[in-house]
Design a protein around this motif. Structure first.
Motif, PDB file in Angstrom:
ATOM      1  N   THR A   1      12.422  12.032  -5.364  1.00 48.70           N
ATOM      2  CA  THR A   1      11.901  13.116  -6.404  1.00 48.70           C
ATOM      3  C   THR A   1      13.452  13.634  -6.973  1.00 48.70           C
TER       4      THR A   1
ATOM      5  N   TYR B   1       9.323   8.414  -2.209  1.00 54.46           N
ATOM      6  CA  TYR B   1       8.345   8.224  -2.292  1.00 54.46           C
ATOM      7  C   TYR B   1       7.459   7.272  -0.983  1.00 54.46           C
TER       8      TYR B   1
ATOM      9  N   THR C   1       4.113  10.832  -2.309  1.00 52.65           N
ATOM     10  CA  THR C   1       5.302  11.888  -1.790  1.00 52.65           C
ATOM     11  C   THR C   1       4.943  12.320  -0.600  1.00 52.65           C
TER      12      THR C   1
ATOM     13  N   GLU D   1      11.823   9.613 -11.313  1.00 52.78           N
ATOM     14  CA  GLU D   1      10.235   9.801 -11.222  1.00 52.78           C
ATOM     15  C   GLU D   1       9.095   8.765 -11.962  1.00 52.78           C
TER      16      GLU D   1
ATOM     17  N   TRP E   1       9.767   3.485 -15.124  1.00 53.92           N
ATOM     18  CA  TRP E   1      10.385   5.180 -13.876  1.00 53.92           C
ATOM     19  C   TRP E   1      11.036   5.115 -15.248  1.00 53.92           C
TER      20      TRP E   1
END
Length: 209
Positions: free
Chosen positions: A199, A102, A96, A203, A111
């Motif tokens: 984020t 990301y 990140t 995640e 995810w």
């Protein structure tokens, strides 16, 4: 002119044998010297004509310098060569940046949604097919302005689709990363659309539940 004068003088002296004998050698030497000078002396060369001007250069102008401070638009839509594709079974977690986006070439597909909005995380898709979106000839993408075709509820999980290049991130015209959802859990089971790869919203997880 000088030779004619010397020959005339020599002729006059030859008529007088008494005067010729003592003066004959110096006169002959003078004649030889002047003859040599007249043969070796050449007239000055005329001045050379000026050189024609050189034709204008046909070399192409130098390419403009790209501003090094401008962030490059990342684009992983095109197919990479086979040796650059990561194995499908790899689980390289994307890094990140300072904004929480990301980045990097990751193929991590599992995810979870961390966006606390009870309405869910918007998933967007335009009129193009995903094959058209991932074609590099499609040009810059303005995914953020595309309509929301579904939502992913908080704490739901989803699987990312791999682009033809073998990675999960697709960057829009603002250099912001997005992930194309291949399948998801939850009541709506939203798929075939893009969510922001930040984020604040999602995640990575090691496996789906």
């Amino acid at each position: 002119m000088y030779l004619d004068y010397l020959w005339k003088t020599l002729t006059q002296l030859g008529n007088d044998r008494g005067r010729f004998k003592p003066l004959g050698l110096p006169i002959l030497l003078a004649i030889v010297t002047l003859s040599t000078l007249s043969c070796t002396t050449s007239p000055p060369s005329p001045p050379s004509p000026p050189s024609p001007p050189s034709p204008p250069s046909t070399q192409s102008p130098q390419s403009p310098v790209v501003n090094p401070t401008s962030p490059p638009i990342q684009d992983d839509r095109g197919s990479d060569s086979p040796d650059e594709k990561p194995p499908i079974t790899s689980s390289v977690l994307p890094q990140t940046n300072a904004q929480g986006d990301y980045t990097g070439k990751s193929n991590h597909i599992n995810w979870r949604v961390v966006d606390p909005d009870p309405k869910g995380l918007n998933c967007r898709m335009g009129a193009q097919t995903i094959e058209q979106v991932w074609n590099p000839s499609a040009g810059p993408l303005n995914i953020g302005s595309w309509p929301a075709t579904g939502t992913l509820p908080p704490d739901s999980t989803f699987q990312a689709a791999l682009s033809p290049g073998g990675f999960i991130l697709t960057f829009d015209s603002n250099n912001q990363p997005w992930i194309f959802v291949e399948s998801s859990s939850g009541p709506e089971q939203t798929n075939n659309c893009f969510i922001r790869a930040n984020t604040n919203y999602i995640e990575p997880v090691t496996s789906t539940r």
